[in-house]
Scaffold this motif. Structure first.
Motif, PDB file in Angstrom:
ATOM      1  N   HIS A 342       0.758  -1.184  -0.174  1.00 52.85           N
ATOM      2  CA  HIS A 342      -0.025  -0.056   0.224  1.00 52.85           C
ATOM      3  C   HIS A 342       0.964   1.306   0.031  1.00 52.85           C
ATOM      4  N   ASN A 343       1.740   1.278   0.944  1.00 51.34           N
ATOM      5  CA  ASN A 343       2.773   2.449   0.904  1.00 51.34           C
ATOM      6  C   ASN A 343       3.604   2.709  -0.399  1.00 51.34           C
ATOM      7  N   ARG A 344       3.946   1.508  -1.020  1.00 51.75           N
ATOM      8  CA  ARG A 344       4.784   1.522  -2.217  1.00 51.75           C
ATOM      9  C   ARG A 344       3.891   2.128  -3.338  1.00 51.75           C
ATOM     10  N   PHE A 345       2.536   1.826  -3.396  1.00 44.66           N
ATOM     11  CA  PHE A 345       1.590   2.511  -4.436  1.00 44.66           C
ATOM     12  C   PHE A 345       1.624   3.924  -4.360  1.00 44.66           C
ATOM     13  N   VAL A 346       1.358   4.461  -3.158  1.00 43.90           N
ATOM     14  CA  VAL A 346       1.318   5.880  -2.640  1.00 43.90           C
ATOM     15  C   VAL A 346       2.670   6.787  -3.201  1.00 43.90           C
ATOM     16  N   SER A 347       3.905   5.964  -3.124  1.00 39.38           N
ATOM     17  CA  SER A 347       5.134   6.395  -3.060  1.00 39.38           C
ATOM     18  C   SER A 347       5.225   6.832  -4.791  1.00 39.38           C
ATOM     19  N   LYS A 348       4.432   6.082  -5.460  1.00 40.86           N
ATOM     20  CA  LYS A 348       4.549   6.217  -6.912  1.00 40.86           C
ATOM     21  C   LYS A 348       3.705   7.221  -7.593  1.00 40.86           C
ATOM     22  N   LEU A 349       2.575   7.717  -6.890  1.00 41.44           N
ATOM     23  CA  LEU A 349       1.911   8.725  -7.322  1.00 41.44           C
ATOM     24  C   LEU A 349       2.380  10.059  -7.649  1.00 41.44           C
ATOM     25  N   ASN A 350       2.119  10.733  -8.762  1.00 44.69           N
ATOM     26  CA  ASN A 350       2.720  12.051  -8.983  1.00 44.69           C
ATOM     27  C   ASN A 350       1.474  13.352  -8.782  1.00 44.69           C
ATOM     28  N   VAL A 351       0.404  12.985  -9.231  1.00 43.55           N
ATOM     29  CA  VAL A 351      -0.473  14.393  -9.274  1.00 43.55           C
ATOM     30  C   VAL A 351      -1.196  14.116  -7.738  1.00 43.55           C
ATOM     31  N   LEU A 393     -10.015  18.462  -7.477  1.00 47.46           N
ATOM     32  CA  LEU A 393     -10.731  19.284  -8.739  1.00 47.46           C
ATOM     33  C   LEU A 393      -9.961  18.961  -9.829  1.00 47.46           C
ATOM     34  N   GLU A 394      -8.733  18.296  -9.848  1.00 52.06           N
ATOM     35  CA  GLU A 394      -7.910  18.286 -10.984  1.00 52.06           C
ATOM     36  C   GLU A 394      -8.604  17.412 -12.053  1.00 52.06           C
ATOM     37  N   ASP A 395      -8.235  17.283 -13.261  1.00 53.02           N
ATOM     38  CA  ASP A 395      -9.118  16.696 -14.456  1.00 53.02           C
ATOM     39  C   ASP A 395      -9.126  15.318 -13.849  1.00 53.02           C
ATOM     40  N   THR A 396     -10.341  14.886 -14.277  1.00 52.81           N
ATOM     41  CA  THR A 396     -10.734  13.070 -14.068  1.00 52.81           C
ATOM     42  C   THR A 396      -9.633  12.367 -14.600  1.00 52.81           C
ATOM     43  N   ASP A 397      -9.430  12.637 -15.783  1.00 51.58           N
ATOM     44  CA  ASP A 397      -8.719  11.616 -16.458  1.00 51.58           C
ATOM     45  C   ASP A 397      -7.027  11.635 -16.127  1.00 51.58           C
ATOM     46  N   ASP A 398      -6.470  12.766 -15.701  1.00 45.95           N
ATOM     47  CA  ASP A 398      -5.283  12.638 -14.792  1.00 45.95           C
ATOM     48  C   ASP A 398      -5.166  11.861 -13.602  1.00 45.95           C
ATOM     49  N   LEU A 399      -6.273  11.961 -12.934  1.00 43.59           N
ATOM     50  CA  LEU A 399      -6.376  11.322 -11.674  1.00 43.59           C
ATOM     51  C   LEU A 399      -6.417   9.804 -11.908  1.00 43.59           C
ATOM     52  N   ILE A 400      -7.159   9.497 -13.099  1.00 48.61           N
ATOM     53  CA  ILE A 400      -7.262   7.877 -13.330  1.00 48.61           C
ATOM     54  C   ILE A 400      -5.900   7.464 -13.852  1.00 48.61           C
ATOM     55  N   ARG A 401      -5.258   8.376 -14.632  1.00 54.05           N
ATOM     56  CA  ARG A 401      -3.998   7.873 -15.179  1.00 54.05           C
ATOM     57  C   ARG A 401      -2.719   7.670 -14.141  1.00 54.05           C
ATOM     58  N   ASP A 402      -3.048   8.858 -13.107  1.00 51.32           N
ATOM     59  CA  ASP A 402      -1.911   8.705 -12.087  1.00 51.32           C
ATOM     60  C   ASP A 402      -2.335   7.508 -11.321  1.00 51.32           C
ATOM     61  N   ILE A 403      -3.327   6.897 -10.969  1.00 52.13           N
ATOM     62  CA  ILE A 403      -3.502   5.743 -10.151  1.00 52.13           C
ATOM     63  C   ILE A 403      -3.108   4.592 -11.168  1.00 52.13           C
ATOM     64  N   ASP A 404      -3.377   4.530 -12.213  1.00 43.47           N
ATOM     65  CA  ASP A 404      -3.178   3.375 -13.030  1.00 43.47           C
ATOM     66  C   ASP A 404      -1.469   3.262 -13.306  1.00 43.47           C
ATOM     67  N   HIS A 405      -0.859   4.433 -13.319  1.00 47.07           N
ATOM     68  CA  HIS A 405       0.702   4.703 -13.501  1.00 47.07           C
ATOM     69  C   HIS A 405       1.386   4.051 -12.130  1.00 47.07           C
ATOM     70  N   ALA A 406       0.835   4.546 -11.030  1.00 42.03           N
ATOM     71  CA  ALA A 406       1.286   4.257  -9.839  1.00 42.03           C
ATOM     72  C   ALA A 406       1.101   2.938  -9.611  1.00 42.03           C
ATOM     73  N   LEU A 407       0.178   2.322  -9.764  1.00 42.16           N
ATOM     74  CA  LEU A 407      -0.133   0.784  -9.709  1.00 42.16           C
ATOM     75  C   LEU A 407       0.951  -0.038 -10.451  1.00 42.16           C
ATOM     76  N   LYS A 408       0.917   0.458 -11.767  1.00 39.42           N
ATOM     77  CA  LYS A 408       2.116  -0.340 -12.573  1.00 39.42           C
ATOM     78  C   LYS A 408       3.303  -0.300 -12.140  1.00 39.42           C
ATOM     79  N   GLU A 409       3.754   1.108 -11.680  1.00 41.59           N
ATOM     80  CA  GLU A 409       5.231   1.257 -11.280  1.00 41.59           C
ATOM     81  C   GLU A 409       5.258   0.486  -9.904  1.00 41.59           C
ATOM     82  N   ALA A 410       4.166   0.345  -8.942  1.00 39.39           N
ATOM     83  CA  ALA A 410       4.525  -0.296  -7.803  1.00 39.39           C
ATOM     84  C   ALA A 410       4.540  -1.760  -7.759  1.00 39.39           C
ATOM     85  N   GLY A 411       4.156  -2.314  -9.008  1.00 36.58           N
ATOM     86  CA  GLY A 411       4.345  -3.734  -9.404  1.00 36.58           C
ATOM     87  C   GLY A 411       3.162  -4.458  -9.350  1.00 36.58           C
ATOM     88  N   PHE A 412       1.922  -3.704  -9.393  1.00 33.62           N
ATOM     89  CA  PHE A 412       0.621  -4.451  -9.317  1.00 33.62           C
ATOM     90  C   PHE A 412       0.111  -4.566 -10.826  1.00 33.62           C
TER      91      PHE A 412
END
Length: 412
Positions: A342-351, A393-412
């Motif tokens: 869980h912590n690894r995922f958070v560490s990979k978030l950018n937005v 209030l960020e663009d919804t697509d940017d938030l979804i992309r940030d989640i997907d990118h962090a999951l991938k970078e964290a090894g999920f």
């Protein structure tokens, strides 16, 4: 020049003003000295006394006397919030916790009994579960208020307050305000003892839900969150009858000293003008993100009242205040992972920012681990650790992309 009618929330014709119009104009007006069309910040601690001050009530909150007793910026904000909540009056204090404590300590006395939701904000939990019983001799009961019959079974002849939080922080459990208010008031009629229902409405804001319209007696808001909306000021509000706000002011404001600062009151009034615009975006983005999270195999569960899969969805939908209301900007979810995952995922978030609080312009996420003192009250899926995600209030697509990118970078 906008008329004083509009600034007090009154329509110039037979059609009521909309929520957005009132959010902008209530609590505002023209400054008589300068002509400014925004209320100034009044930072004085004390105000000039009349020629003969001997008959002044030194604890009065109705006149400008001493800032702890009340001040103009506080009153401007109170007038706005009372109208938006559909209340006779409102009290604004230094924080959301100050508003909770003010409600509990004003209306509960030694020997009284209070019922509260089994999932509440941590300070409310500690006040009701520990501080009030141990220090003040007030009896309390923790109840799963998502089933109104649990409340009915817990009512006693000395029950004076039922406090519910819906959606609950941090599990997003939903309680039926109207059903609980009805059975509590019926109980009071039978026993002859007035029992109040207070609702912490912070996760909704009055844009989404108005508890007083559903039968609640008191609504509490942490103004720090959605009503301020900018993450830069603390405040709390209690909206109810004028008789009750007078009691709260005497107890919690004048004598406990829970007054909000003029600057924070001004900031929150400033932030509140965009509340309806912001809530529409919070609502829409949170729903889209919750639906997306449900499709991800690595996500163990998602809790958001806007999802049809949420056990409280139907109740939450029935409570919405207006056609364009929604289910708020907070959701909870857990990963199919251990503590470090869980912590690894958070560490990979950018937005998305790892920080506490909610209702800000920026998205905030916090990992709640397995050692939360309220853990025993949470549903089983929350016991392996989870996230509380306050969608910004960020663009919804940017938030979804940030989640997907962090999951991938964290090894999920």
């Amino acid at each position: 020049m906008t008329s004083d009618l509009v600034h007090s929330g009154q329509s110039f014709d037979d059609k009521p003003l909309g929520f957005g119009t009132k959010a902008i104009h209530l609590g505002n007006g023209v400054d008589k000295e300068t002509g400014a069309i925004r209320r100034p910040i009044t930072l004085a601690n004390a105000y000039a006394l009349p020629y003969d001050p001997s008959d002044i009530n030194w604890s009065s909150s109705d006149v400008n006397l001493y800032t702890r007793n009340g001040h103009p910026n506080q009153r401007y904000l109170e007038a706005k919030l009372a109208n938006l909540e559909g209340a006779e009056d409102a009290v604004v204090l230094a924080s959301g916790v100050a508003a909770l404590a003010a409600t509990f300590t004003t209306f509960l006395n030694r020997g009284d009994h209070a019922i509260f939701s089994d999932t509440t904000y941590i300070a409310a939990y500690r006040l009701l579960n520990q501080i009030l019983p141990e220090k003040y001799g007030i009896e309390t009961s923790i109840v799963d208020t998502s089933d109104p019959q649990n409340v009915a079974r817990a009512l006693k002849p000395n029950t004076k307050l039922v406090h519910i939080e819906t959606p609950a922080n941090p599990t997003l459990k939903v309680s039926d305000i109207a059903a609980i208010a009805q059975l509590v008031h019926d109980h009071g009629t039978k026993t002859g003892v007035e029992t109040l229902v207070s609702v912490d409405n912070t996760f909704n804001s009055p844009f989404n839900v108005r508890p007083l319209d559903l039968g609640a007696d008191i609504v509490i808001e942490s103004l720090t969150k959605y009503i301020n909306g900018h993450g830069d000021a603390l405040g709390g509000a209690i909206a109810t009858t004028k008789a009750r706000t007078d009691e709260i002011r005497f107890t919690a404001q004048v004598n406990y000293g829970g007054i909000i600062s003029p600057f924070n009151a001004w900031l929150i009034n400033r932030g509140s003008v965009t509340l309806p615009l912001r809530m529409r975006q919070h609502n829409a983005s949170a729903l889209a993100i919750a639906k997306h999270l449900e499709t991800i195999p690595a996500v163990r569960f998602v809790s958001y009242p806007g999802l049809e899969s949420h056990p409280g969805h139907a109740v939450a939908a029935s409570q919405l205040a207006r056609p364009d209301a929604g289910f708020g900007g907070v959701l909870a979810f857990g990963l199919d992972a251990d503590h470090d995952g869980h912590n690894r995922f958070v560490s990979k978030l950018n937005v998305i920012t790892s920080a506490v609080s909610l209702g800000h312009d920026e998205s905030l996420i916090v990992f709640l681990g397995e050692d939360d003192e309220r853990q025993y009250l949470y549903p089983p899926e929350f016991h392996r650790g989870f996230f509380r995600f306050a969608v910004g209030l960020e663009d919804t697509d940017d938030l979804i992309r940030d989640i997907d990118h962090a999951l991938k970078e964290a090894g999920f």
